[in-house]
Design a protein around this motif. Structure first.
Motif, PDB file in Angstrom:
ATOM      1  N   PRO A 331       0.771  -1.251   0.000  1.00 38.03           N
ATOM      2  CA  PRO A 331       0.000   0.000   0.000  1.00 38.03           C
ATOM      3  C   PRO A 331       0.797   1.294   0.000  1.00 38.03           C
ATOM      4  O   PRO A 331       0.220   2.360  -0.181  1.00 38.03           O
ATOM      5  CB  PRO A 331      -0.799  -0.100   1.301  1.00 38.03           C
ATOM      6  CG  PRO A 331       0.095  -0.882   2.214  1.00 38.03           C
ATOM      7  CD  PRO A 331       0.825  -1.865   1.334  1.00 38.03           C
ATOM      8  N   SER A 332       2.103   1.239   0.241  1.00 40.72           N
ATOM      9  CA  SER A 332       2.879   2.460   0.422  1.00 40.72           C
ATOM     10  C   SER A 332       4.167   2.406  -0.383  1.00 40.72           C
ATOM     11  O   SER A 332       4.587   1.339  -0.837  1.00 40.72           O
ATOM     12  CB  SER A 332       3.239   2.660   1.912  1.00 40.72           C
ATOM     13  OG  SER A 332       2.096   2.605   2.728  1.00 40.72           O
ATOM     14  N   THR A 333       4.798   3.546  -0.521  1.00 41.13           N
ATOM     15  CA  THR A 333       6.131   3.632  -1.111  1.00 41.13           C
ATOM     16  C   THR A 333       6.934   4.661  -0.328  1.00 41.13           C
ATOM     17  O   THR A 333       6.449   5.762  -0.069  1.00 41.13           O
ATOM     18  CB  THR A 333       6.071   4.045  -2.594  1.00 41.13           C
ATOM     19  OG1 THR A 333       5.369   3.052  -3.345  1.00 41.13           O
ATOM     20  CG2 THR A 333       7.478   4.201  -3.178  1.00 41.13           C
ATOM     21  N   ALA A 334       8.161   4.308   0.026  1.00 33.40           N
ATOM     22  CA  ALA A 334       9.043   5.225   0.746  1.00 33.40           C
ATOM     23  C   ALA A 334      10.088   5.777  -0.208  1.00 33.40           C
ATOM     24  O   ALA A 334      10.721   5.024  -0.955  1.00 33.40           O
ATOM     25  CB  ALA A 334       9.719   4.518   1.906  1.00 33.40           C
ATOM     26  N   ILE A 335      10.260   7.097  -0.206  1.00 31.06           N
ATOM     27  CA  ILE A 335      11.279   7.770  -1.008  1.00 31.06           C
ATOM     28  C   ILE A 335      12.436   8.099  -0.071  1.00 31.06           C
ATOM     29  O   ILE A 335      12.268   8.859   0.883  1.00 31.06           O
ATOM     30  CB  ILE A 335      10.742   9.059  -1.652  1.00 31.06           C
ATOM     31  CG1 ILE A 335       9.408   8.795  -2.366  1.00 31.06           C
ATOM     32  CG2 ILE A 335      11.781   9.667  -2.583  1.00 31.06           C
ATOM     33  CD1 ILE A 335       9.500   7.915  -3.578  1.00 31.06           C
ATOM     34  N   LEU A 336      13.625   7.553  -0.359  1.00 28.22           N
ATOM     35  CA  LEU A 336      14.740   7.619   0.584  1.00 28.22           C
ATOM     36  C   LEU A 336      15.989   8.168  -0.101  1.00 28.22           C
ATOM     37  O   LEU A 336      16.850   7.411  -0.562  1.00 28.22           O
ATOM     38  CB  LEU A 336      15.011   6.219   1.153  1.00 28.22           C
ATOM     39  CG  LEU A 336      13.779   5.502   1.743  1.00 28.22           C
ATOM     40  CD1 LEU A 336      14.111   4.063   2.081  1.00 28.22           C
ATOM     41  CD2 LEU A 336      13.269   6.241   2.974  1.00 28.22           C
ATOM     42  N   PRO A 337      16.120   9.494  -0.182  1.00 21.82           N
ATOM     43  CA  PRO A 337      17.311  10.073  -0.808  1.00 21.82           C
ATOM     44  C   PRO A 337      18.501  10.076   0.146  1.00 21.82           C
ATOM     45  O   PRO A 337      18.408  10.581   1.264  1.00 21.82           O
ATOM     46  CB  PRO A 337      16.871  11.503  -1.132  1.00 21.82           C
ATOM     47  CG  PRO A 337      15.793  11.811  -0.158  1.00 21.82           C
ATOM     48  CD  PRO A 337      15.123  10.513   0.196  1.00 21.82           C
ATOM     49  N   TYR A 338      19.604   9.483  -0.293  1.00 22.32           N
ATOM     50  CA  TYR A 338      20.840   9.557   0.482  1.00 22.32           C
ATOM     51  C   TYR A 338      21.606  10.789   0.033  1.00 22.32           C
ATOM     52  O   TYR A 338      22.689  10.728  -0.537  1.00 22.32           O
ATOM     53  CB  TYR A 338      21.622   8.246   0.341  1.00 22.32           C
ATOM     54  CG  TYR A 338      21.137   7.224   1.352  1.00 22.32           C
ATOM     55  CD1 TYR A 338      21.946   6.777   2.368  1.00 22.32           C
ATOM     56  CD2 TYR A 338      19.820   6.766   1.306  1.00 22.32           C
ATOM     57  CE1 TYR A 338      21.476   5.872   3.324  1.00 22.32           C
ATOM     58  CE2 TYR A 338      19.334   5.872   2.253  1.00 22.32           C
ATOM     59  CZ  TYR A 338      20.167   5.421   3.255  1.00 22.32           C
ATOM     60  OH  TYR A 338      19.681   4.541   4.202  1.00 22.32           O
ATOM     61  N   LEU A 426      28.406   7.328   3.558  1.00 22.40           N
ATOM     62  CA  LEU A 426      27.013   7.550   3.167  1.00 22.40           C
ATOM     63  C   LEU A 426      26.562   6.477   2.180  1.00 22.40           C
ATOM     64  O   LEU A 426      25.501   5.853   2.352  1.00 22.40           O
ATOM     65  CB  LEU A 426      26.865   8.936   2.544  1.00 22.40           C
ATOM     66  CG  LEU A 426      25.473   9.321   2.033  1.00 22.40           C
ATOM     67  CD1 LEU A 426      24.496   9.482   3.188  1.00 22.40           C
ATOM     68  CD2 LEU A 426      25.531  10.607   1.216  1.00 22.40           C
ATOM     69  N   ASN A 427      27.358   6.245   1.135  1.00 22.23           N
ATOM     70  CA  ASN A 427      26.966   5.276   0.114  1.00 22.23           C
ATOM     71  C   ASN A 427      27.086   3.841   0.608  1.00 22.23           C
ATOM     72  O   ASN A 427      26.350   2.958   0.144  1.00 22.23           O
ATOM     73  CB  ASN A 427      27.790   5.486  -1.148  1.00 22.23           C
ATOM     74  CG  ASN A 427      27.354   6.739  -1.901  1.00 22.23           C
ATOM     75  OD1 ASN A 427      26.281   7.278  -1.642  1.00 22.23           O
ATOM     76  ND2 ASN A 427      28.175   7.226  -2.811  1.00 22.23           N
TER      77      ASN A 427
END
Length: 527
Positions: A331-338, A426-427
């Motif tokens: 039901p959902s989508t998470a947008i995760l910018p590093y 970070l990466n």
């Protein structure tokens, strides 16, 4: 070819995909080095690129073939091309949808009544560029002759979220020529905090309202005018420009310093590449930086014309999202910018996606019998890892993830600590999260068991430049539209936001209202 607009569940591909969605697929057995290399599509941006890697998604060659059949049957490429050619696609308001045209012609010129609509957008961009240059060189000043050093955008929804997200995204890339601040919420504390931290004598305000009647925006204008007058500014509107439609009450009003125009064919949530974003971004970073952003978006728009999924990352992303939403029941989508630069990008995508495809009737106003737009949320990594990732890893719902990352940071500032740089750390976190979500970890202690099988995709580039940022913006805009076409929705109106506006006016008025509203209004001092 004539276009057919059919409900999603009437397509023959729907049945095939429904069966495929029930077949077990394990990321633990699917994910390998060859797949990481092969399951990737790149958008060429000239000397730059934006890559979409979907190796950690639960799709195989059979599913990809079925998704291609679905794209062909639903005529996605043809509908997109038709939209960019200026056909009426906003069926609720009987309007064209032309935000693509603000960055360049995608499928040739678009005209109406002999008027070249692309020329209209180009003219506004040139007017903004000329105005900006005069502000920067001191030709345009306040009536008292003070040079402007700060620009403040007053707008809400699409007049705030996208432009603000893009401004913040470029802070580390380009040295601002002017500081930019944003006032959106009708909460007076929002404006107060901004106004307390700027010099009103040297600030230029952008009033953004397509209709010229937006309640929150005009209320904030009145608040700002009051502050400027108290600061001794005799002609406060001569420190304001308007971004509005040519027919609005704000248009060509000589009280303001200038006006720049948008039209009804660009919806608020898609307006960042029009004058809505162009004025503030050009003033903040210069017209050349904004032009690069437009060029990146245009490159992604052209890529979206390709009917082959293997050449069209936005369409592929959209179809995989529909497979997860409708056939895996996620039901959902998470947008995760590093990337901290993209701190407000998920908030912009919340509006762009949920306002577009949060619909329960099709483009003809008939109820649909399948689920449509997902819930969108997100925050930058690595902060999010110390927040809601617990639920993403071990919660009862499986939530698809869209990671965004870059090989290099924007500023060039970095340090080596314990054998690796900050950017490498970070990466490394990003890669580790993709692996952890996909593969999980067995443990005899149930509290430490990670089930894995959480699908994710990765959008990445060498560095977050204006061109890459434009392509990233257009990727998601086009993804949203492809999903709307699949679900047979009108993705371009937003009736769901209107009822609250109507009731707000009723609460503030003197007429009779529902007793519950009356009681709540009195408790909160709204009446």
């Amino acid at each position: 070819m004539s276009l057919e607009y059919k409900n999603f569940d009437t397509l023959s591909s729907y049945r095939d995909l429904a069966a495929a969605g029930k077949q077990p697929r394990s990321l633990e057995t699917m994910l390998d080095a060859k797949r990481v290399e092969r399951y990737e599509v790149k958008t060429d941006l000239g000397t730059e690129y934006l890559a979409y890697n979907y190796a950690a998604k639960k799709v195989d060659e059979n599913v990809l073939e079925l998704l291609q059949s679905l794209a062909d049957e639903a005529q996605l490429a043809e509908k997109y091309r038709t939209l960019t050619q200026g056909e009426v696609m906003n069926t609720g308001e009987n309007r064209k949808v032309l935000h693509h045209l603000s960055r360049g012609e995608v499928s040739g010129p678009v005209t109406e009544d002999g008027k070249d609509l692309g020329a209209f957008y180009r003219n506004q961009q040139q007017r903004i560029a000329t105005f900006t240059q005069k502000v920067h060189d001191g030709t345009i000043t306040t009536p008292e002759g003070t040079r402007f050093d700060t620009v403040v955008q007053i707008g809400i929804g699409g007049s705030d979220l996208g432009p603000r997200a893009l401004y913040l995204a470029l802070e580390g890339y380009a040295t601002p020529k002017m500081k930019a601040r944003f006032i959106s919420n009708v909460d007076p504390d929002d404006a107060a905090v901004v106004l307390q931290n700027i010099n009103p004598q040297s600030s230029l305000f952008i009033l953004v309202s397509k209709s010229g009647t937006t309640q929150e925006t005009l209320t904030n204008e009145a608040l700002v005018l009051g502050v400027l007058e108290k600061a001794g500014i005799q002609q406060p509107r001569k420190q304001m420009i308007c971004v509005t439609s040519e027919t609005s009450p704000l248009a060509k009003n000589s009280e303001y310093l200038d006006s720049f125009f948008i039209d009804d064919y660009i919806g608020g949530r898609f307006s960042s590449t029009s004058a809505v974003g162009g004025a503030v971004l050009s003033l903040a970073y210069g017209p050349e930086v904004f032009r690069d952003l437009l060029d990146g978006a245009h490159s992604a728009d052209l890529a979206a014309l390709d009917p082959s999924l293997q050449n069209n990352p936005a369409m592929l992303d959209a179809l995989i999202g529909v497979f997860e939403r409708n056939f895996m029941n996620l039901p959902s989508t998470a947008i995760l910018p590093y990337s901290q630069a993209l701190s407000r990008f998920p908030a912009h995508l919340q509006q762009a996606d949920m306002e577009s495809n949060g619909k329960q009737v099709n483009r003809f106003g008939k109820p649909v019998s399948y689920v449509t737009g997902p819930v969108i949320f997100g925050e930058p990594g690595t902060n999010g890892q110390h927040s809601f990732y617990q639920l993403l890893h071990q919660g009862t719902d499986i939530i698809p993830l869209q990671f965004i990352g870059f090989l290099k940071n924007q500023t060039g500032m970095d340090t080596t600590f314990e054998g690796s740089t900050s950017q490498q750390k970070l990466n490394a976190n990003l890669v580790a999260q993709i692996a952890a979500f996909a593969l999980g970890k067995d443990d005899d202690n149930a509290n430490k068991h990670f089930p894995g099988e959480r699908p994710s995709s990765l959008l990445y580039a060498d560095k977050l430049t204006p061109r890459v940022l434009g392509a990233l913006l257009a990727h998601f805009e086009n993804k949203i539209m492809f999903q709307g076409f699949l679900w047979n929705l009108n993705s371009f109106d937003q009736e769901g936001v209107q009822l609250g506006k109507v009731l707000t006016k009723a609460v503030l008025g003197a007429g009779e209202i529902h007793p519950a509203l009356q009681a709540l209004a009195e408790k909160l001092g709204a009446r």
